[in-house]
Design a protein around this motif. Structure first.
Motif, mmCIF file in Angstrom:
data_model
loop_
_atom_site.group_PDB
_atom_site.id
_atom_site.type_symbol
_atom_site.label_atom_id
_atom_site.label_comp_id
_atom_site.label_asym_id
_atom_site.label_seq_id
_atom_site.Cartn_x
_atom_site.Cartn_y
_atom_site.Cartn_z
ATOM 1 N N THR A 41 -2.825 -2.932 8.535
ATOM 2 C CA THR A 41 -3.427 -1.828 7.781
ATOM 3 C C THR A 41 -4.751 -1.415 8.409
ATOM 4 O O THR A 41 -5.044 -0.215 8.545
ATOM 5 C CB THR A 41 -3.625 -2.252 6.320
ATOM 6 O OG1 THR A 41 -2.342 -2.501 5.750
ATOM 7 C CG2 THR A 41 -4.344 -1.176 5.519
ATOM 8 N N GLU A 83 -0.970 2.460 2.804
ATOM 9 C CA GLU A 83 -0.492 1.330 2.016
ATOM 10 C C GLU A 83 -0.884 1.546 0.562
ATOM 11 O O GLU A 83 -1.983 2.004 0.272
ATOM 12 C CB GLU A 83 -1.175 0.054 2.544
ATOM 13 C CG GLU A 83 -0.741 -1.211 1.876
ATOM 14 C CD GLU A 83 -1.376 -2.433 2.558
ATOM 15 O OE1 GLU A 83 -0.610 -3.244 3.078
ATOM 16 O OE2 GLU A 83 -2.619 -2.555 2.572
ATOM 17 N N ASP A 158 2.365 3.157 6.545
ATOM 18 C CA ASP A 158 1.957 1.776 6.261
ATOM 19 C C ASP A 158 2.831 1.199 5.149
ATOM 20 O O ASP A 158 2.685 1.573 3.992
ATOM 21 C CB ASP A 158 0.472 1.733 5.873
ATOM 22 C CG ASP A 158 -0.101 0.320 5.960
ATOM 23 O OD1 ASP A 158 0.688 -0.635 6.096
ATOM 24 O OD2 ASP A 158 -1.341 0.179 5.898
ATOM 25 N N GLU A 159 3.720 0.324 5.514
ATOM 26 C CA GLU A 159 4.601 -0.379 4.575
ATOM 27 C C GLU A 159 5.286 0.547 3.576
ATOM 28 O O GLU A 159 5.171 0.349 2.368
ATOM 29 C CB GLU A 159 3.803 -1.445 3.799
ATOM 30 C CG GLU A 159 3.026 -2.348 4.739
ATOM 31 C CD GLU A 159 3.231 -3.821 4.466
ATOM 32 O OE1 GLU A 159 4.239 -4.181 3.823
ATOM 33 O OE2 GLU A 159 2.387 -4.600 4.922
HETATM 34 MG MG MG Z 1 -1.399 -3.964 5.158
#
Ligand code: MG
Ligand code: ATP
Lengths: 233, 291
Positions: A41, A83, A158-159
């Protein structure tokens, strides 16, 4: 298209990125996998300027953007779907999307919004509702759609599969693949290493702030070390 | 009987309109920065005092008022740039203390430059009261109420019809995400301080013909505006409007039917009771976050 060289970043005195080198070519899908707290991140936040550069350089489309303020990087073509989604919870779904295209006032904004609704039909149904009331999966779709409204040439994710039901995870990865056809270059960060490496052209493995391995998606999936540590095989 | 009630209501709504404008100033800055700006009352004072002295310098009233409002907006912007923006990473409590410091500083400067005198602005359209169902209403009251309505309508349009207004709301909601969308959040904060100061100054210009002005009028007005914002729900412009008018009317009714000694106490008791039942205020925003 995006070249990161010797990148360092720190929170206060604690350095969490210790000289990262990665390169993404135009049109690629590149994945960064790594365990909790590896610094994935932080890497993305540093690339979009939400976290200051403590050393090294970020070159995007041939220009060193390390010192460009974060809010000016979208105009250069860099977008992040962050994220935890970070949608505007007090605003409607449609307002969230409109804000994704904050930089633009032309008629393409309406067309892009139609495209976003075509990509995620559930968002069209809920366009006038408060975004804070969406389910986790819907919020994730909104975060991706909002980032796309900014017309990025390079999208950082991000994810995007975090906390989603398996069916939704599959849908999100399909969307990532489809971005390639739209000419958007993708940098994808995931803990779901298998799914991410499957859709990726190339991948990097990150451990405690350093890149420890890189290769094509297939090479990494077949690498015994990766299979053991990240794929649980 | 009825005419008494109407008379109290008219004066309540007039004062309430001023409270509403001050509460709106609190709300704009609170939304942009999470800071409760206790220097808000000084913007009101600067609007009134600025107009008084521009008038004494020989300028016509509309021009004097315009200069006072614009000048106060500049001071609001400078206050953000020089004090708040630089201390951005400090805890909110420190920022609030900075605003109290700014309030004392501004009072000091005005006292030194313009003196301690109490001043009056002439009413904009004379002092001949109008009759309305047995109650009287001064033209200046109409100016105050009309001015507040125009400000609230303009702000409503700004937030609902313009992309810049939406960007201010986005900045208030999620600064990190706003920057990702390409929004210059520092500018949005500067804008909020500037607009907030201008609205405060306008309130000062409108009310000075009725209540007089001096370097000291800011603090009590800030407290009333703050109470109104809390009553309506901090952070919501609609709450500022309703809270302000409600507080004004409450005060006027208490002063009219009980005694003016009790008007502050009764108003604050009502607020305390209401906030203990509904801590977020009448229109307080409650964010629903589902994961
Ligand atoms: Mg992360
Ligand atoms: N705001 C912050 N302040 C201080 N330390 C932080 C902050 N954010 C992250 N860290 C630390 O920096 C390191 C890297 O965190 P980062 O969030 O970048 O990792 P990650 O790979 O994204 O992890 P995850 O998979 O859990 O999302 C961790 O040790 C974390 O504790």
């Amino acid at each position: 298209m995006l070249v990161v060289e010797g990148l360092r970043a720190a929170y206060g005195r604690i350095e969490v990125l210790h000289g990262i080198d990665i390169e993404i070519h135009s049109g690629e899908i590149v994945t960064v996998v790594g365990a909790n707290g590896a610094g994935k991140t932080t890497l993305l936040k540093t690339i979009v300027g939400a976290q200051p550069v403590a050393g090294g350089t970020i070159t995007f489309r041939g220009e060193n953007i390390s010192a460009v303020p974060g809010f000016r990087r979208l105009a250069r073509g860099l977008a992040l779907s962050p994220e935890g989604r970070q949608i505007f919870t007090n605003l409607s779904v449609e307002e969230n999307l409109r804000l994704g295209a904050y930089l633009y006032t032309d008629t393409r904004v309406d067309k892009d919004m139609d495209d976003a609704f075509a990509m995620f039909p559930v968002l069209r149904e809920k366009r006038n509702l408060n975004a804070g009331g969406l389910s986790g999966g819907q919020q994730q779709m909104l975060a991706i759609a909002r980032a796309l409204m900014g017309r990025p040439s390079c999208l950082l994710l991000d994810e995007p599969s975090m906390g989603l039901a398996p069916l939704l995870v599959a849908q999100i990865f399909e969307v990532v693949k489809s971005l390639k056809a739209l000419g958007v270059t993708v940098l994808l960060v995931e803990q779901n290493a298998f799914g991410a490496l499957s859709v990726a052209d190339r991948g990097y493995v990150m451990e405690t702030g350093m890149i420890v391995l890189s290769g094509t998606g297939r090479e990494l999936i077949e690498n015994p070390r990766i299979r053991e540590s990240y794929l649980g095989l | 009987m009825m005419s008494d009630f109407l008379q109290f209501a008219v004066s309540g709504v007039t004062v309430g309109a001023v409270y509403a404008l001050i509460a709106l100033g609190f709300t704009l800055i609170y939304n942009a920065s999470d800071v409760v700006n206790f220097a808000q009352g000084e913007f009101v004072m600067l609007g009134g005092m600025g107009t008084v002295f521009a008038l004494q310098a020989g300028l016509p009233l509309p021009l004097a008022a315009l200069i006072a409002v614009m000048g106060t907006a500049m001071i609001g912007i400078a206050f953000n740039k020089l004090a708040i923006e630089r201390a951005r990473n400090a805890p909110i409590v420190s920022l609030i203390i900075i605003t109290i410091g700014a309030s004392i500083f501004l009072q000091g400067v005005v006292q030194v430059v313009f003196g301690k005198g109490i001043h009056r602005l002439p009413a904009f359209s004379g002092d001949e009261p109008l009759r309305l169902l047995g109650a009287t209403i001064t033209p200046q009251s109409l100016w105050v109420i009309g001015g507040a309505l125009v400000v609230f309508a303009a702000l409503y349009l700004f937030f609902t019809r313009t992309i810049t207004g939406l960007a201010v709301l986005a900045t208030a909601n999620n600064r990190f995400a706003a920057r990702l969308a390409g929004i210059d959040t520092d500018f949005m904060m500067t804008l909020s301080f500037g607009v907030s100061a201008a609205i405060g100054a306008l309130a000062g210009v409108l009310i000075s013909p009725i209540t007089l002005t001096s370097y000291q009028v800011g603090v009590p007005l800030a407290l009333k505006g703050f109470a109104a914002a809390m009553l309506g729900g901090m952070g919501n412009p609609k709450g500022a409007l309703v809270g302000g008018v409600l507080l004004g009317v409450l005060e006027a009714m208490t002063a009219g039917y009980l005694s003016s000694h009790y008007k502050d106490a009764v108003a604050f008791i009502v607020i305390l009771v209401l906030l203990s039942v509904k801590p977020q205020g009448l229109f307080g925003l409650r964010t629903v976050n589902r994961v």
